[in-house]
Design an enzyme around this catalytic site. Structure first.
Site, PDB file in Angstrom:
ATOM      1  CG  HIS A  23      87.082  48.177  81.442  1.00 16.92           C
ATOM      2  ND1 HIS A  23      86.983  49.682  81.256  1.00 16.92           N
ATOM      3  CD2 HIS A  23      85.818  47.648  80.971  1.00 16.92           C
ATOM      4  CE1 HIS A  23      85.525  49.846  81.518  1.00 16.92           C
ATOM      5  NE2 HIS A  23      84.962  48.866  81.309  1.00 16.92           N
ATOM      6  CE  LYS A  47      74.422  54.725  76.970  1.00 16.34           C
ATOM      7  NZ  LYS A  47      74.999  53.548  77.598  1.00 16.34           N
ATOM      8  NE  ARG A  96      81.096  46.077  86.977  1.00 15.91           N
ATOM      9  CZ  ARG A  96      80.769  47.018  86.218  1.00 15.91           C
ATOM     10  NH1 ARG A  96      81.359  48.315  86.569  1.00 15.91           N
ATOM     11  NH2 ARG A  96      79.805  47.010  85.370  1.00 15.91           N
ATOM     12  CB  SER A 134      82.356  54.258  83.342  1.00  9.38           C
ATOM     13  OG  SER A 134      83.346  53.233  82.517  1.00  9.38           O
TER      14      SER A 134
HETATM   15  P1  ADP Z   1      79.003  48.265  78.866  1.00 13.58           P
HETATM   16  O1  ADP Z   1      78.320  49.673  78.590  1.00 13.58           O
HETATM   17  O2  ADP Z   1      78.782  47.370  77.563  1.00 13.58           O
HETATM   18  O3  ADP Z   1      78.625  47.533  80.160  1.00 13.58           O
HETATM   19  P2  ADP Z   1      81.400  48.931  79.965  1.00 13.58           P
HETATM   20  O4  ADP Z   1      82.662  49.377  79.437  1.00 13.58           O
HETATM   21  O5  ADP Z   1      80.866  49.626  81.115  1.00 13.58           O
HETATM   22  O6  ADP Z   1      80.557  48.911  78.754  1.00 13.58           O
HETATM   23  O7  ADP Z   1      81.902  47.308  80.427  1.00 13.58           O
HETATM   24  C1  ADP Z   1      82.193  46.572  79.555  1.00 13.58           C
HETATM   25  C2  ADP Z   1      82.081  45.046  80.055  1.00 13.58           C
HETATM   26  O8  ADP Z   1      83.400  45.037  81.040  1.00 13.58           O
HETATM   27  C3  ADP Z   1      80.895  44.531  80.670  1.00 13.58           C
HETATM   28  O9  ADP Z   1      80.766  43.387  80.502  1.00 13.58           O
HETATM   29  C4  ADP Z   1      81.243  44.936  82.045  1.00 13.58           C
HETATM   30  O10 ADP Z   1      80.292  44.269  82.992  1.00 13.58           O
HETATM   31  C5  ADP Z   1      82.699  44.780  82.370  1.00 13.58           C
HETATM   32  N1  ADP Z   1      83.395  45.474  83.398  1.00 13.58           N
HETATM   33  C6  ADP Z   1      83.186  46.735  83.513  1.00 13.58           C
HETATM   34  N2  ADP Z   1      84.090  47.200  84.750  1.00 13.58           N
HETATM   35  C7  ADP Z   1      84.297  45.932  85.106  1.00 13.58           C
HETATM   36  C8  ADP Z   1      85.031  45.709  86.519  1.00 13.58           C
HETATM   37  N3  ADP Z   1      85.526  46.596  87.170  1.00 13.58           N
HETATM   38  N4  ADP Z   1      85.412  44.306  86.520  1.00 13.58           N
HETATM   39  C9  ADP Z   1      84.989  43.452  85.785  1.00 13.58           C
HETATM   40  N5  ADP Z   1      84.459  43.922  84.679  1.00 13.58           N
HETATM   41  C10 ADP Z   1      84.078  44.865  84.407  1.00 13.58           C
END
Ligand code: ADP
Length: 176
Positions: A23, A47, A96, A134
């Site tokens: 992030h 959630k 990713r 996560s």
């Molecule tokens: P959501 O539940 O909306 O997917 P996340 O917090 O999991 O929320 O992710 C937010 C954004 O960041 C999403 O676009 C996700 O693809 C991106 N993201 C999460 N982890 C990574 C990572 N390791 N590298 C690049 N982008 C990421």
């Protein structure tokens, strides 16, 4: 009435439960391109998150102080509505893997139907962070102890390691 949205202001929406190195990499890349970035923490009442929205906001604010053009907010409801409220013309998302592309593609088409004036822009994190998610982080934190603490440093900023380990220790002690 259609609103004029600032194309130089991008809103990075997500759950950030917890904030990871992936992030942060996306925020850093976004902050170098756009004049303003708003990190929007989505609150989903259906959630049960690990960290409360306030805890996530506090962690992210602490992690992002070095970026003067980045702010952190929480929101409920549709992400496109939040982007409009912020006045930004861009919704930022991170990619990713190819699986991410598929899911994000569908989501961005739906968002375009809801708000055609908002462009979704995807940024790729460094390949070092491609494996970070996560759910994986939560599995590692569940192991507890020094081993988990050491391993988590490769996935989350060091300021998040302590709160993560504490959260799981608390969960375990509440269950016993
Ligand atoms: P959501 O539940 O909306 O997917 P996340 O917090 O999991 O929320 O992710 C937010 C954004 O960041 C999403 O676009 C996700 O693809 C991106 N993201 C999460 N982890 C990574 C990572 N390791 N590298 C690049 N982008 C990421």
């Amino acid at each position: 009435m259609s609103q004029t949205l600032n194309p130089h202001h991008a809103i990075y929406v997500g759950s950030f439960d917890p904030p990871t190195l992936g992030h942060l990499d996306i925020v850093e890349r976004g902050a170098a391109i756009y004049s303003k970035i708003t990190v929007g923490i989505g609150i989903n009442p259906d959630k049960r998150p690990l960290f409360s929205p306030e805890e996530r906001q506090q962690m992210l604010q602490g992690l992002l102080t070095r970026f003067p053009n980045v702010e952190v907010k929480c929101f409920q409801g549709l992400a496109v509505n939040f982007v409009q409220e912020c006045g930004g013309g861009v919704m930022l998302r991170g990619l990713r893997t190819l699986t991410d592309v598929e899911a994000e593609f569908t989501m961005s088409l739906a968002n375009r139907t809801l708000a055609a004036e908002i462009e979704t822009v995807f940024l790729m994190a460094s390949e070092k962070y491609t494996h970070i998610s996560s759910s994986l982080i939560k599995q590692i934190a569940q192991l507890g102890g020094d081993v988990a603490e050491e391993k988590l440093k490769d996935f989350v900023p060091r300021q998040v390691v302590g709160p993560l380990v504490e959260k799981f220790a608390l969960k375990t002690s509440n269950q016993s």
